[in-house]
Design a protein around this motif. Structure first.
Motif, mmCIF file in Angstrom:
data_model
loop_
_atom_site.group_PDB
_atom_site.id
_atom_site.type_symbol
_atom_site.label_atom_id
_atom_site.label_comp_id
_atom_site.label_asym_id
_atom_site.label_seq_id
_atom_site.Cartn_x
_atom_site.Cartn_y
_atom_site.Cartn_z
ATOM 1 N N SER A 137 0.836 -1.199 0.000
ATOM 2 C CA SER A 137 0.000 0.000 0.000
ATOM 3 C C SER A 137 0.874 1.253 0.000
ATOM 4 C CB SER A 137 -0.885 -0.008 1.245
ATOM 5 O OG SER A 137 -0.083 0.078 2.414
ATOM 6 N N GLU A 138 0.241 2.387 -0.281
ATOM 7 C CA GLU A 138 0.962 3.664 -0.218
ATOM 8 C C GLU A 138 1.482 3.924 1.189
ATOM 9 O OE1 GLU A 138 -0.688 7.154 -2.101
ATOM 10 O OE2 GLU A 138 -1.778 5.891 -3.516
ATOM 11 N N ARG A 139 0.743 3.499 2.191
ATOM 12 C CA ARG A 139 1.183 3.685 3.575
ATOM 13 C C ARG A 139 2.502 2.951 3.824
ATOM 14 N NH1 ARG A 139 -2.947 2.586 8.282
ATOM 15 N NH2 ARG A 139 -3.753 4.575 7.562
ATOM 16 N N VAL A 140 2.628 1.744 3.279
ATOM 17 C CA VAL A 140 3.895 1.007 3.415
ATOM 18 C C VAL A 140 5.008 1.780 2.729
ATOM 19 C CG1 VAL A 140 5.141 -1.083 2.700
ATOM 20 C CG2 VAL A 140 2.856 -1.276 3.714
ATOM 21 N N MET A 141 4.779 2.222 1.488
ATOM 22 C CA MET A 141 5.813 2.969 0.762
ATOM 23 C C MET A 141 6.229 4.219 1.524
ATOM 24 S SD MET A 141 6.789 1.247 -1.777
ATOM 25 C CE MET A 141 7.909 2.497 -2.375
ATOM 26 N N GLY A 142 5.280 4.871 2.162
ATOM 27 C CA GLY A 142 5.586 6.073 2.921
ATOM 28 C C GLY A 142 6.417 5.828 4.169
ATOM 29 N N ARG A 143 6.438 4.602 4.643
ATOM 30 C CA ARG A 143 7.201 4.265 5.847
ATOM 31 C C ARG A 143 8.578 3.689 5.553
ATOM 32 N NH1 ARG A 143 3.721 2.806 10.845
ATOM 33 N NH2 ARG A 143 2.186 4.456 10.673
ATOM 34 N N LEU A 144 8.861 3.434 4.292
ATOM 35 C CA LEU A 144 10.169 2.882 3.924
ATOM 36 C C LEU A 144 11.159 4.015 3.690
ATOM 37 C CD1 LEU A 144 9.019 0.097 1.450
ATOM 38 C CD2 LEU A 144 9.974 -0.228 3.737
ATOM 39 N N PRO A 145 12.437 3.781 4.002
ATOM 40 C CA PRO A 145 13.452 4.800 3.734
ATOM 41 C C PRO A 145 13.492 5.143 2.248
ATOM 42 C CG PRO A 145 14.352 3.009 5.079
ATOM 43 C CD PRO A 145 12.994 2.570 4.625
ATOM 44 N N ALA A 146 13.517 6.414 1.934
ATOM 45 C CA ALA A 146 13.514 6.885 0.541
ATOM 46 C C ALA A 146 14.679 6.278 -0.227
ATOM 47 C CB ALA A 146 13.580 8.403 0.506
ATOM 48 N N GLY A 147 14.373 5.750 -1.409
ATOM 49 C CA GLY A 147 15.401 5.227 -2.297
ATOM 50 C C GLY A 147 15.938 3.860 -1.947
ATOM 51 N N LYS A 148 15.489 3.247 -0.863
ATOM 52 C CA LYS A 148 16.040 1.958 -0.449
ATOM 53 C C LYS A 148 15.462 0.792 -1.249
ATOM 54 C CE LYS A 148 17.465 -0.578 3.591
ATOM 55 N NZ LYS A 148 17.606 -0.562 5.031
ATOM 56 N N PHE A 149 14.205 0.915 -1.670
ATOM 57 C CA PHE A 149 13.537 -0.148 -2.409
ATOM 58 C C PHE A 149 12.954 0.417 -3.698
ATOM 59 C CE2 PHE A 149 13.218 -1.256 2.102
ATOM 60 C CZ PHE A 149 13.740 -2.532 2.090
#
Length: 157
Positions: A137-149
């Motif tokens: 989900s977008e919520r998951v993407m928002g919680r991941l470090p930028a550029g890591k995945f």
């Protein structure tokens, strides 16, 4: 995190019960090993689906990353397991993060379980995902470090 083996129901019709059981046991033992490796909590299996969570019962700051690593390795490990009819086994993985209710209910066959919108969204991520991928989900993407995945945007579900 929800996983589901793509085409497993149809495939299992072509196999004897012992072969189905051995295959599921092999796959779920690998997923159990990965839950231990990444600190997830196996919640349950339902048929050929596997449900796990991280940050329950104790919160973890990096629970989202742990679930992503678990998911990627699960997809990789599945490729190493031999398909009884030849070809490759495929899995869809879905993931969401957020508040939920966790606990044990009932008087028989006690089992720790999870409920709530977070669980429902994670399940929808899996069922609407593509074989061999992790759908988040977008919520998951928002919680991941930028550029890591690396991620590709998909149409709204």
């Amino acid at each position: 995190v929800f996983t589901d083996l793509v085409g497993f129901t149809a495939m299992s019709k072509e196999l004897n019960a012992n072969t189905v059981l051995r295959l599921l046991n092999t796959i779920f033992q690998e997923l159990d090993r990965l839950t231990d490796k990444y600190g997830l909590c196996k919640i349950k299996t339902i048929g050929d689906s596997y449900m796990a969570a991280c940050g329950v019962p104790l919160p973890l700051k990096d629970h989202v990353e742990r679930c992503v690593y678990f998911s990627f390795e699960a997809l990789f490990v599945l490729r190493e397991i031999r398909h009884p009819l030849g070809g490759e086994l495929e899995m869809r993985v879905g993931m969401h993060t957020g508040p939920l209710v966790a606990g044990v209910v009932g008087h028989r066959r006690f089992a720790f379980d999870l409920w709530g919108d977070t669980v429902n969204v994670a399940s929808r991520m899996e069922s609407n995902g593509e074989a061999g991928t992790l759908c988040v989900s977008e919520r998951v993407m928002g919680r991941l470090p930028a550029g890591k995945f690396a991620a590709a945007k998909r149409p709204a579900i």
